[in-house]
Write an enzyme that holds these catalytic residues in place. Structure first.
Site, mmCIF file in Angstrom:
data_model
loop_
_atom_site.group_PDB
_atom_site.id
_atom_site.type_symbol
_atom_site.label_atom_id
_atom_site.label_comp_id
_atom_site.label_asym_id
_atom_site.label_seq_id
_atom_site.Cartn_x
_atom_site.Cartn_y
_atom_site.Cartn_z
ATOM 1 N N GLU A 171 -4.423 -9.621 3.351
ATOM 2 C CA GLU A 171 -4.559 -9.358 5.094
ATOM 3 C C GLU A 171 -5.085 -10.370 4.845
ATOM 4 O OE1 GLU A 171 -3.541 -6.651 2.433
ATOM 5 O OE2 GLU A 171 -2.724 -5.144 3.576
ATOM 6 N N GLU B 231 0.293 -1.364 -0.321
ATOM 7 C CA GLU B 231 -0.226 0.116 0.360
ATOM 8 C C GLU B 231 1.135 1.037 0.197
ATOM 9 O OE1 GLU B 231 -2.018 -1.366 3.640
ATOM 10 O OE2 GLU B 231 -3.568 -0.836 2.234
#
Ligand code: 3HC
Length: 694
Positions: free
Chosen positions: A126, A106
């Protein structure tokens, strides 16, 4: 505060290095220092471009997972850094090596350019922790690679290699070597042009119709929220919103979903599993600098399916293997299996033909056991016959080089005895692989009473090298996994005799989350194998000396119903498809009548789950009480990686605590009074019984 972020300047380019070993996780300290560094660089008049890189073995591998237990992430939130990057006037290049994961990717997505070395891998894993990307991943990734690829990456959580990342547009360039130098050059060129930042969040995004349909279908195929699909559903829904909401609104929505997921049982279980797996590799009281024995070559005795699978596990890690068997026919079959396994991998584009050839060439077959003499590790993997195994360990004691580690792949026999047969008991331990050994990740490492600490430590480290998840067990019947399995299978048999069908039992347990119900599992592993274990262990006094004990599996065995390979066992098989079989049901009924088991029609799925799982869990408590396992988490690791226990339930010991130990102990008491407590089947282990008093 330790200096975790440093800057070096070359010409008009500032190179920012994050150094937070071991994996450069995004801790609060890293975020604070990175944000303030970026602010300073933005102000600096002599800087025209910035590179962000990481020291050590990898670019940032994600958020610091231990911070998930805090009520709120300590400030600054990664989104604050990413928003700052979005606002910068100077182009920022992420230079990535190793594994760029989660918040690491990210961060890279918020940089304006992305370059990597050829070995780099990228992912948003995740969902494997029961959460979703929570720092813009669901919004920036689709803007860069399209909805289809983004949904696949975010919902599967798998890593993609640099070549694929380049193809999809995730990264801009791949450098074969000297990432630092090449990234600097890349940034110097940017600094010399008017090409400014490329900001993903400023792009409008709308997926085309085909991609939207794909995403919707993908969502429909995910498991239900209470069966491991909670985070994955939120992840896909949040990603779809990239094309539906303005960026800032979608980012807030992503954050809301992240927090929702973080607090679920699914996420807590998966995070427990992540840390338990890593803790299991640690041996208590072992000094960190303990010297290990070098393992450069491996010998394997027994070229059956198991031995061959083990050989491939080592070849896959680049270790040369000598695979020995007395039978030429078995060796020829093993050679064929090895070739066909690698050929299939090439066909499925999982490896190149050259790589397959290299691995095949690493496995040398022979019928001469003297060729094993120079190996650093020799693993015995012949079938479960104690006398033969004892003879092999006597022989290994004579021929193996001094200091070689000697291991048995036995799943049930006493490794202490094998150790003493070898005449060098300190060098011996068990390495219990699970079939197919080149695929299944679990390795139960069996510590004998005499195993030298450096031998144990060497094998735990080797396990990691061959990509196995290892847990240590002491010597006892069935070690951790099969010992706990016994009560589970025993209750399965009682349920069958009471009138529950194999498919009802399997569906109840599979519906609860087990990868495969017990009847299908034994049919697959072989009824003959399962029956022989019962007979052997009864003989050895480790199971009740009673003809009726596990009578169902014995009767199926006597009638030649060996399972899937024979076309029938607990089921009848149409190809690989199990079908309920009246003649098997007849056997279960007959046995029920013979042993006075009352037929019932009121068995519920919940009763199946509780009656099968609670004895299994109780055995886990005994294993801990006896010191057979070092920690409860090790038991969970065994069940998660070797027996298809649902990861979103965290393993049997974690599950016991989440259901409540009191609930389990009370249910066992209930079963004992309703069903009798023959052979102490429903005895509650002391450490669990405490829950009844508390
Ligand atoms: N947070 C905290 N600790 C971490 C960590 C993380 N993200 N990743 C790894 N560690 C720790 C491990 O617990 C281990 O600690 P130990 O030595 O005390 O046992 C140590 O770092 C080394 O890890 P491994 O033994 O796993 O090292 P490997 O080299 O085998 O693997 C890896 C490296 C591939 C990076 C692997 O550790 C891994 O997959 N880590 C998890 C990555 C991940 O899930 N990232 C996403 C996190 S969630 C997130 O980023 C949310 C965001 O969207 C906001």
């Amino acid at each position: 505060m330790a200096q975790l972020v440093t800057v070096a300047q070359t010409g008009l380019v500032a190179v920012v290095t994050i150094a937070n070993p071991p994996v450069n996780a995004s801790t609060q300290a890293v975020r604070v220092q990175l944000l303030s560094t970026l602010r300073q660089l933005e102000q600096g008049s002599d800087i025209r471009a910035v590179v962000i890189r990481c020291a050590g073995r990898t670019f940032m591998a994600g958020a610091d997972i231990t911070e998930f237990d805090l009520p709120e992430l300590p400030e600054p939130h990664p989104n604050e850094i990413h928003a700052y990057l979005d606002s910068m006037s100077k182009p920022v290049v992420a230079a990535m090596h190793g594994t760029t994961l989660g918040a690491g990717l990210e961060l890279a997505l918020s940089c304006h350019y992305r370059v990597a070395d050829a070995g780099a891998r990228f992912g948003l894993p995740e969902v494997k922790l029961g959460v979703i990307p929570g720092a813009g991943g669901t919004q920036r990734l689709p803007r860069l690679v399209g909805l289809l690829t983004a949904v696949q990456m975010i919902s599967g959580g798998e890593m993609v290699p640099a070549s694929q990342a380049l193809e999809s547009g995730l990264i801009d360039a791949v450098f074969e070597d000297d990432l630092a130098g090449s990234a600097l050059q890349y940034a110097l060129e940017l600094a010399g042009t008017e090409t400014g930042p490329r900001v993903l969040s400023h792009r409008t995004f709308s997926a085309d119709e085909a991609q939207r349909i794909f995403a919707k279908q993908h969502l429909e195929q995910l498991p239900p929220p209470d069966r491991g699909g909670h985070a994955r559903r939120h992840a896909v829904e949040a990603t779809i919103q990239a094309g539906q909401l303005p960026f800032q609104e979608a980012l807030e929505e992503e954050r809301r979903r992240f927090l929702l997921c973080r607090d679920t049982d699914e996420s807590k279980a998966l995070r427990h599993a992540f840390f338990a797996e890593r803790a299991a590799a640690r041996i208590p009281n072992m000094p960190a600098n303990a010297s290990l024995r070098p393992i450069q070559s491996v010998g394997i005795i027994g070229a059956g399916t198991m031995g061959t699978g083990i050989a491939m596990s080592f070849a896959n890690a680049g270790l040369p293997v000598i695979l020995q068997d007395l039978s030429e026919e078995t060796l020829t079959r093993a050679g064929g299996l090895i070739r066909s396994t690698y050929e299939t991998a090439v066909k499925k584009q999982r490896m190149s033909a050259a790589e397959a050839d290299r691995r095949i060439a690493l496995i040398h077959t022979t019928n001469d056991d003297l060729q094993l003499a120079g190996c650093d590790l020799i693993i015995e993997a012949v079938f479960e016959d104690f006398d033969i195994k004892k003879a092999i360990f006597r022989r290994l004691g004579e021929i193996a080089r001094p200091g070689a580690i000697l291991a048995s792949n036995t799943s049930s026999l006493d490794v202490n005895v094998l150790a003493s047969c070898s005449g060098r008991a300190a060098d011996v331990l068990g390495m219990h692989f699970f079939s197919p050994a080149h695929i299944m990740r679990l390795l139960e490492v069996v510590r004998c009473d005499t195993t030298a600490p450096d031998v144990l430590a060497t094998i735990m480290q080797l396990a990691k090298r061959i990509n196995k998840v290892a847990a240590v067990s002491g010597v006892c019947f069935g070690f951790i996994g099969n010992r706990m399995l016994e009560g589970y299978l025993r209750e399965t048999e009682f349920l069958l005799m009471e009138g529950a069908t194999p498919s009802f039992i399997d569906q109840a347990l599979e519906g609860w989350g087990m990868a495969m119900g017990p009847c299908r599992m034994i049919d697959m592993a072989g009824v003959d194998v399962a029956a022989k274990v019962v007979l052997e262990q009864r003989k050895a006094g480790r199971l009740p000396d009673d003809d009726s004990y596990r009578i169902v599996v014995q009767r199926l065995y006597e009638r030649g119903r060996f399972g899937q390979k024979a076309g029938h066992g607990y089921y009848r098989y149409e190809g690989r498809q199990p079908v309920e079989d009246e003649s098997a049901l007849e056997i279960f009924r007959e046995q029920g009548e013979q042993y006075g088991v009352r037929q019932r029609r009121d068995i519920t799925a919940q009763e199946v789950v509780e009656r099968c799982l609670y004895p299994l869990i109780a055995e886990g408590y005994r294993i801990l009480e006896e010191g057979i396992a070092y920690r409860a988490g090790d038991i969970d690791v065994v069940w998660l990686h070797g027996y298809g226990f649902p990861s979103y339930r965290g393993g049997p010991m974690f599950y016991a605590r989440s259901v409540g130990e009191h609930t389990i102990a009370a249910a066992m008491e209930r079963f004992a009074s309703a069903r009798g407590n023959r052979y102490g089947y429903w005895d509650i282990p002391e450490s669990l019984a405490k829950a009844l008093i508390a």
